[in-house]
Design an enzyme around this catalytic site. Structure first.
Site, PDB file in Angstrom:
ATOM      1  N   CYS A   1       0.604  -1.188  -0.169  1.00 38.66           N
ATOM      2  CA  CYS A   1      -0.006  -0.006  -0.094  1.00 38.66           C
ATOM      3  C   CYS A   1       0.925   1.379   0.034  1.00 38.66           C
ATOM      4  O   CYS A   1       0.693   2.226  -0.846  1.00 38.66           O
ATOM      5  CB  CYS A   1      -0.936   0.109   1.308  1.00 38.66           C
ATOM      6  SG  CYS A   1      -1.829   1.289   1.295  1.00 38.66           S
TER       7      CYS A   1
ATOM      8  N   GLU B   1      -4.416  -6.172  -2.054  1.00 37.75           N
ATOM      9  CA  GLU B   1      -4.429  -5.031  -2.742  1.00 37.75           C
ATOM     10  C   GLU B   1      -5.065  -4.954  -3.912  1.00 37.75           C
ATOM     11  O   GLU B   1      -5.897  -3.947  -4.372  1.00 37.75           O
ATOM     12  CB  GLU B   1      -3.049  -4.437  -2.944  1.00 37.75           C
ATOM     13  CG  GLU B   1      -2.568  -3.638  -1.379  1.00 37.75           C
ATOM     14  CD  GLU B   1      -3.364  -2.214  -1.394  1.00 37.75           C
ATOM     15  OE1 GLU B   1      -4.299  -2.075  -1.900  1.00 37.75           O
ATOM     16  OE2 GLU B   1      -2.701  -1.445  -0.328  1.00 37.75           O
TER      17      GLU B   1
END
Length: 220
Positions: free
Chosen positions: A135, A209
């Site tokens: 991230c 993700e």
């Protein structure tokens, strides 16, 4: 090779699926449906709350004052700066903070954020930051990549400000600092015996993700 680059190279197909996801391509050319982006923004707000908890956990897991300070600065940045900026940005998309607070967490949001927290609870600071890296550092790579890509639409692209936010000097500096911190943690807490577990954590976090982008493509 820096730890982040080594981790990324170890799961190249998963990484490509994440950074070149159709959601990202839709941001680049401006074709992403606005309903998808609003759904993403709401979940990203809820995501940031859980990331704040991850930095609070990092402070608890820290064993040195510099590590406590690093975690505290991250927590303050999310709670005192990033959340406010996110809320302000979302206002331009017709979303109020009360509306975002009341929204239920999507499964993909829960999956990644709770995975990060679980890795931090079960492991140490290195495990936690490796789980966070796709991230923190990944968004920096996405932002810089879109900003420098000639194919990215500049004029009349509703997502140009989002791209600019993650391509900004401020965010790029933060992403680089996180990558450097990973190297520091690996030097202090690592060794080749840690590599298989770290690789597994990074690959799974990258998959989660990508699943977050998938979630954004299917607004409820």
């Amino acid at each position: 090779m820096p730890l982040f680059d080594r981790l990324k190279a170890s799961c190249a197909p998963e990484w490509s699926s994440y950074v070149d996801h159709p959601f990202v391509r839709g941001l680049a050319d401006g074709t992403l449906p606005e309903a998808c982006f609003r759904h993403y923004l709401i979940q990203d707000y809820l995501f940031l709350i859980q990331f704040a908890r991850a930095y609070a956990l990092a402070a608890y897991k820290a064993e040195t004052l510099p590590d406590i300070r690093q975690a505290t600065e991250g927590l303050k940045a999310i709670v005192e700066v990033e959340m406010g900026l996110h809320v302000q940005y979302c206002t331009g998309w017709g979303l109020s903070e009360a509306q975002m607070q009341a929204a239920p967490e999507a499964d993909a949001c829960m999956a990644y954020t709770r995975y990060v927290l679980e890795k931090g609870l079960a492991g140490d600071l290195l495990d936690l930051h490796v789980a966070l890296a796709p991230c923190i550092v990944g968004y920096g790579e996405i932002g810089a990549g879109l900003a420098s890509d000639p194919a990215t639409k500049r004029d009349d692209n509703p997502y140009a400000d989002w791209i600019g936010m993650y391509a900004s000097t401020e965010y790029q500096d933060m992403a680089r600092a996180e990558a450097v911190y990973l190297d520091d943690l690996f030097a202090r807490r690592g060794g080749e015996g840690r590599w298989p577990g770290l690789q597994t954590t990074f690959r799974q976090a990258t998959r989660l993700e990508a699943a977050f982008w998938d979630m954004g493509m299917t607004p409820s």
